[in-house]
Write a protein that holds these residues in place. Structure first.
Motif, PDB file in Angstrom:
ATOM      1  N   TYR A  30       0.858  -1.188   0.000  1.00 45.54           N
ATOM      2  CA  TYR A  30       0.000   0.000   0.000  1.00 45.54           C
ATOM      3  C   TYR A  30       0.895   1.238   0.000  1.00 45.54           C
ATOM      4  O   TYR A  30       1.860   1.318   0.782  1.00 45.54           O
ATOM      5  N   SER A  61      -2.718   1.936  -4.331  1.00 53.85           N
ATOM      6  CA  SER A  61      -2.467   3.323  -3.951  1.00 53.85           C
ATOM      7  C   SER A  61      -3.719   4.044  -3.469  1.00 53.85           C
ATOM      8  O   SER A  61      -4.835   3.765  -3.906  1.00 53.85           O
ATOM      9  N   LEU A  68      -3.505   6.596   3.889  1.00 51.91           N
ATOM     10  CA  LEU A  68      -3.010   5.239   4.161  1.00 51.91           C
ATOM     11  C   LEU A  68      -3.398   4.801   5.566  1.00 51.91           C
ATOM     12  O   LEU A  68      -3.897   3.682   5.765  1.00 51.91           O
ATOM     13  N   ARG A  71      -7.085   4.182   5.782  1.00 48.63           N
ATOM     14  CA  ARG A  71      -7.495   2.923   5.149  1.00 48.63           C
ATOM     15  C   ARG A  71      -7.194   1.734   6.052  1.00 48.63           C
ATOM     16  O   ARG A  71      -8.013   0.806   6.163  1.00 48.63           O
ATOM     17  N   SER A  79      -6.796  -6.215   6.192  1.00 47.46           N
ATOM     18  CA  SER A  79      -6.037  -5.566   5.130  1.00 47.46           C
ATOM     19  C   SER A  79      -5.288  -6.588   4.276  1.00 47.46           C
ATOM     20  O   SER A  79      -4.795  -7.604   4.773  1.00 47.46           O
ATOM     21  N   ALA A  81      -2.601  -5.662   2.702  1.00 48.12           N
ATOM     22  CA  ALA A  81      -1.239  -5.131   2.618  1.00 48.12           C
ATOM     23  C   ALA A  81      -0.238  -6.016   3.353  1.00 48.12           C
ATOM     24  O   ALA A  81      -0.479  -6.459   4.475  1.00 48.12           O
ATOM     25  N   VAL A  84       3.250  -1.338   4.124  1.00 47.02           N
ATOM     26  CA  VAL A  84       2.662  -0.010   3.951  1.00 47.02           C
ATOM     27  C   VAL A  84       3.815   0.971   3.815  1.00 47.02           C
ATOM     28  O   VAL A  84       4.670   1.072   4.701  1.00 47.02           O
TER      29      VAL A  84
END
Length: 333
Positions: A30, A61, A68, A71, A79, A81, A84
Motif C-alpha cells: 500500500y 495506492s 493510508l 485505510r 487488510s 497489505a 505499507v
C-alpha cells in the motif's frame, strides 16, 4: 471404497497448489498515488525488485499518507497489505498504537538520515523539508521567514488539508512548532493568504504549475524537478530563517506481511542503492542511504534549512486531533 475420494482430494490439492504458490510469490504494498504514477518511483521500483525476488510486486495506492493510515483503520485486521509505504513520522506513533505492524528486523546501520534512526517497526526510505514554493515570474521578493509570509501581501498560496494530506499536516505542525500556544492566531493570519485548500498535494501543485496561484506548499526539493526535467529555474523555494519542518517517510511490515518472506526482503532492498538511486529524480526527495552515484548538481542549488524542525511521533499522536480542531476553527473564521 475410499480410492475415488482420495483421487478427488488429490486432484483438488493439485488444482489449489498453483494458487497457494502464487500467493507466496506475491507482495502487496500500500502506498500513495504519486509514488505509483508513471513519473513516480513505483514503476522502476517494481521492475527492480521483481528482478531480484522473482515475485510479483503489486502496488495499491490511495491519495496520501494520511489516507493510508485511514485505510488501515477502516480495514482493521482484514487488510491485504504486506507492506505499507508512505506514512511519515508524524503518523507512526498512531500507526503503532493501532496494532497494524510488526518489528521489521532489518539492519539500518547504513542509513545516513540526519539525526540518525532507531525505530524497530518502521524503516525510512526518503526525507525532505516543507517549503513555500513560488513562481519567480509572479513574485519578485519572496518571504524570508514564516512571520514575513504570514504578514505578506504578495499573492495567494495553495495548501493541503491536514486531515487528508501529510504536507498539509506538516504545515500545521510547522506553524505549531514555531508559535506554540499562539498558533491559532498564526493560522488565522495564514487564512488570509490561502486561495484554496486541497485534499492532497497533487491537486494544489497542479494549480500552481497551471498559473492559478503564485505559491504552493511543497518541498525544498521540488525545484530540482523543474531544473532537471524541464530545464528551468523559474520555480524556487523560499528560505525561512526560523527553519523548515522536516518530513521522514517510512515503510513497515503489517501483521499479514509477517508471514510473507518477501516483506523483510523488500525493506532491506528499500535502503539499498538499487532503490535509493531511484528516489531523488522520481519522488523528488532526498535519499536516506548511500546511492551508487552522486546526486544531480541541481540538488546542490536547493535551500538548505538553517534548522530542521520536528515534533516526536508521540507528541503528534497525543495532540494531533486537538491541534487539527484548533486549525479548523482558526482557518474558518
Amino acid at each position: 471404497m475410499h480410492r475415488p475420494t482420495l483421487s478427488i482430494l488429490s486432484a483438488a490439492i493439485l488444482l489449489a497448489w498453483p494458487q497457494v504458490a502464487a500467493a507466496e510469490d506475491k507482495l502487496t504494498v500500500y502506498t500513495y498515488e504519486s509514488f505509483t504514477s508513471e513519473w513516480g518511483p513505483g514503476p522502476q521500483v517494481e521492475k527492480a525488485f521483481e528482478a531480484e525476488c522473482g515475485c510479483d510486486l503489486e502496488f495499491v495506492s490511495v491519495a496520501d499518507g494520511v489516507a493510508l493510515l485511514n485505510r488501515l483503520r477502516l480495514e482493521g485486521g482484514r487488510s491485504d497489505a504486506d507492506i505499507v509505504l508512505g506514512l511519515d513520522t508524524n503518523l507512526t506513533a498512531e500507526a503503532k498504537a493501532g496494532g497494524f505492524f510488526v518489528p521489521h528486523g532489518v539492519s539500518t546501520e547504513a542509513l545516513t538520515l540526519p539525526g540518525g534512526w532507531s525505530d524497530d517497526t518502521f524503516v525510512p526510505f526518503d526525507y525532505g523539508y516543507f517549503a513555500v514554493i513560488y513562481d519567480t515570474e509572479a513574485i519578485a521578493k519572496p518571504p524570508s521567514s514564516m512571520e514575513a509570509f504570514l504578514d505578506g501581501d504578495n499573492g495567494k498560496i495553495a495548501i493541503q488539508d491536514p486531515r487528508t494530506s501529510t504536507p498539509g499536516l506538516g504545515l500545521m505542525l510547522w506553524i505549531r512548532k514555531l508559535y506554540g500556544d499562539n498558533a491559532p492566531e498564526a493560522y488565522a493570519r495564514l487564512s488570509e493568504r490561502v486561495l484554496t485548500v486541497t485534499a492532497g498535494w497533487s491537486e494544489s501543485y497542479g494549480l500552481f504549475t497551471a498559473g492559478e496561484v503564485p505559491m504552493v506548499l511543497s518541498y525544498t526539493t521540488s525545484p530540482a524537478y523543474h531544473m532537471i526535467a524541464e530545464g528551468t529555474e523559474r520555480y524556487r523555494a523560499a528560505t525561512f530563517e526560523e527553519g523548515h519542518y522536516m518530513q521522514v517517510e517510512v515503510a513497515g511490515i503489517t501483521k499479514k506481511g509477517a508471514d510473507n518472506p518477501h516483506a523483510a526482503r523488500f525493506l532491506a532492498f528499500m535502503i539499498s542503492p538499487a532503490f535509493q538511486d531511484i528516489i531523488p529524480e522520481t519522488n523528488w526527495m532526498l535519499p536516506v542511504a548511500p546511492t551508487s552515484e552522486p546526486l544531480d548538481p541541481a540538488f546542490g542549488k536547493l535551500v538548505e534549512p538553517a534548522r530542521a524542525l520536528l515534533f516526536t511521533p508521540e507528541e503528534v499522536a497525543e495532540n494531533r486531533k486537538a491541534w487539527v480542531d484548533e486549525w479548523l476553527r482558526a482557518m474558518s473564521k
